[in-house]
Motif scaffolding. Sequence first.
Motif, PDB file in Angstrom:
ATOM      1  N   ARG A   1      16.708 -53.104  91.403  1.00 32.71           N
ATOM      2  CA  ARG A   1      18.052 -52.509  91.322  1.00 32.71           C
ATOM      3  C   ARG A   1      18.216 -51.397  92.350  1.00 32.71           C
ATOM      4  O   ARG A   1      19.264 -51.268  92.975  1.00 32.71           O
ATOM      5  CB  ARG A   1      18.323 -51.988  89.920  1.00 32.71           C
ATOM      6  CG  ARG A   1      18.534 -53.125  88.927  1.00 32.71           C
ATOM      7  CD  ARG A   1      18.894 -52.617  87.588  1.00 32.71           C
ATOM      8  NE  ARG A   1      17.697 -51.940  87.064  1.00 32.71           N
ATOM      9  CZ  ARG A   1      17.595 -51.412  85.864  1.00 32.71           C
ATOM     10  NH1 ARG A   1      18.613 -51.457  85.043  1.00 32.71           N
ATOM     11  NH2 ARG A   1      16.492 -50.839  85.472  1.00 32.71           N
TER      12      ARG A   1
ATOM     13  N   ALA B   1      32.443 -52.245  90.574  1.00 34.30           N
ATOM     14  CA  ALA B   1      31.973 -53.527  90.046  1.00 34.30           C
ATOM     15  C   ALA B   1      30.557 -53.828  90.513  1.00 34.30           C
ATOM     16  O   ALA B   1      29.704 -54.281  89.730  1.00 34.30           O
ATOM     17  CB  ALA B   1      32.924 -54.645  90.476  1.00 34.30           C
ATOM     18  N   VAL B   2      30.277 -53.542  91.774  1.00 36.14           N
ATOM     19  CA  VAL B   2      28.921 -53.774  92.287  1.00 36.14           C
ATOM     20  C   VAL B   2      27.933 -52.826  91.612  1.00 36.14           C
ATOM     21  O   VAL B   2      26.825 -53.232  91.236  1.00 36.14           O
ATOM     22  CB  VAL B   2      28.888 -53.625  93.826  1.00 36.14           C
ATOM     23  CG1 VAL B   2      27.464 -53.625  94.344  1.00 36.14           C
ATOM     24  CG2 VAL B   2      29.670 -54.736  94.478  1.00 36.14           C
TER      25      VAL B   2
ATOM     26  N   LEU C   1      28.170 -51.460  88.615  1.00 38.14           N
ATOM     27  CA  LEU C   1      27.939 -51.937  87.247  1.00 38.14           C
ATOM     28  C   LEU C   1      27.076 -53.192  87.232  1.00 38.14           C
ATOM     29  O   LEU C   1      26.204 -53.352  86.368  1.00 38.14           O
ATOM     30  CB  LEU C   1      29.272 -52.220  86.554  1.00 38.14           C
ATOM     31  CG  LEU C   1      30.037 -51.003  86.052  1.00 38.14           C
ATOM     32  CD1 LEU C   1      31.410 -51.416  85.533  1.00 38.14           C
ATOM     33  CD2 LEU C   1      29.250 -50.297  84.958  1.00 38.14           C
ATOM     34  N   GLY C   2      27.318 -54.099  88.168  1.00 41.38           N
ATOM     35  CA  GLY C   2      26.506 -55.312  88.250  1.00 41.38           C
ATOM     36  C   GLY C   2      25.047 -54.997  88.512  1.00 41.38           C
ATOM     37  O   GLY C   2      24.150 -55.600  87.908  1.00 41.38           O
ATOM     38  N   ILE C   3      24.788 -54.047  89.394  1.00 39.60           N
ATOM     39  CA  ILE C   3      23.401 -53.669  89.679  1.00 39.60           C
ATOM     40  C   ILE C   3      22.789 -52.965  88.471  1.00 39.60           C
ATOM     41  O   ILE C   3      21.627 -53.204  88.117  1.00 39.60           O
ATOM     42  CB  ILE C   3      23.337 -52.778  90.937  1.00 39.60           C
ATOM     43  CG1 ILE C   3      23.670 -53.614  92.184  1.00 39.60           C
ATOM     44  CG2 ILE C   3      21.968 -52.123  91.090  1.00 39.60           C
ATOM     45  CD1 ILE C   3      23.800 -52.798  93.455  1.00 39.60           C
ATOM     46  N   TYR C   4      23.576 -52.106  87.798  1.00 42.10           N
ATOM     47  CA  TYR C   4      23.063 -51.346  86.652  1.00 42.10           C
ATOM     48  C   TYR C   4      22.667 -52.283  85.509  1.00 42.10           C
ATOM     49  O   TYR C   4      21.622 -52.107  84.872  1.00 42.10           O
ATOM     50  CB  TYR C   4      24.115 -50.345  86.173  1.00 42.10           C
ATOM     51  CG  TYR C   4      23.664 -49.519  85.003  1.00 42.10           C
ATOM     52  CD1 TYR C   4      22.754 -48.483  85.176  1.00 42.10           C
ATOM     53  CD2 TYR C   4      24.134 -49.784  83.724  1.00 42.10           C
ATOM     54  CE1 TYR C   4      22.328 -47.730  84.098  1.00 42.10           C
ATOM     55  CE2 TYR C   4      23.720 -49.044  82.640  1.00 42.10           C
ATOM     56  CZ  TYR C   4      22.820 -48.018  82.830  1.00 42.10           C
ATOM     57  OH  TYR C   4      22.400 -47.262  81.766  1.00 42.10           O
ATOM     58  N   PHE C   5      23.489 -53.277  85.235  1.00 43.67           N
ATOM     59  CA  PHE C   5      23.215 -54.182  84.122  1.00 43.67           C
ATOM     60  C   PHE C   5      22.395 -55.407  84.523  1.00 43.67           C
ATOM     61  O   PHE C   5      22.177 -56.308  83.714  1.00 43.67           O
ATOM     62  CB  PHE C   5      24.525 -54.638  83.467  1.00 43.67           C
ATOM     63  CG  PHE C   5      25.189 -53.544  82.679  1.00 43.67           C
ATOM     64  CD1 PHE C   5      24.588 -53.021  81.545  1.00 43.67           C
ATOM     65  CD2 PHE C   5      26.406 -53.030  83.085  1.00 43.67           C
ATOM     66  CE1 PHE C   5      25.193 -52.012  80.817  1.00 43.67           C
ATOM     67  CE2 PHE C   5      27.027 -52.023  82.368  1.00 43.67           C
ATOM     68  CZ  PHE C   5      26.420 -51.508  81.226  1.00 43.67           C
ATOM     69  N   LEU C   6      21.921 -55.456  85.744  1.00 44.50           N
ATOM     70  CA  LEU C   6      21.110 -56.574  86.207  1.00 44.50           C
ATOM     71  C   LEU C   6      19.788 -56.600  85.440  1.00 44.50           C
ATOM     72  O   LEU C   6      19.156 -55.571  85.236  1.00 44.50           O
ATOM     73  CB  LEU C   6      20.844 -56.430  87.714  1.00 44.50           C
ATOM     74  CG  LEU C   6      20.118 -57.567  88.401  1.00 44.50           C
ATOM     75  CD1 LEU C   6      20.992 -58.819  88.391  1.00 44.50           C
ATOM     76  CD2 LEU C   6      19.797 -57.179  89.824  1.00 44.50           C
ATOM     77  N   ASP C   7      19.402 -57.778  85.028  1.00 42.75           N
ATOM     78  CA  ASP C   7      18.147 -57.925  84.285  1.00 42.75           C
ATOM     79  C   ASP C   7      16.994 -58.035  85.288  1.00 42.75           C
ATOM     80  O   ASP C   7      16.510 -59.129  85.593  1.00 42.75           O
ATOM     81  CB  ASP C   7      18.211 -59.163  83.385  1.00 42.75           C
ATOM     82  CG  ASP C   7      17.023 -59.260  82.452  1.00 42.75           C
ATOM     83  OD1 ASP C   7      16.418 -58.212  82.139  1.00 42.75           O
ATOM     84  OD2 ASP C   7      16.677 -60.398  82.056  1.00 42.75           O
TER      85      ASP C   7
END
Length: 108
Positions: free
Chosen positions: A56, A41-42, A44-50
Amino acid sequence: MWHTPRRPMLGAMSETASVKQQSTAAFYGQAVASFGVAIGAVALGIYFLDADAWVRGFLAIGVLYLVTSCFTLAKVIRDRQEAGQIVSRVDQARLEKILAEHDPFQKL
């Protein structure tokens, strides 16, 4: 007067020997799955962070450092606890030896 040989006394401490606790397979599986879900989850959150790539990257390195620090801390705590148990067992063995060798009917 006849003296019967004494059997070594086993103190109450030997009867209450510590039982090594071992976690169940379900608990182990749940811990591994929980870790996998959290790190995924972390990630994915970092990968999709704008944000820019360097932000990132910084967050990813921070998360990896945090995870390795947590593993190290858990190992150090476990090692310290096991060392305390070993010292306690040595002290317990010494006490039992003294109690087994002590003859309360012997004159001083």
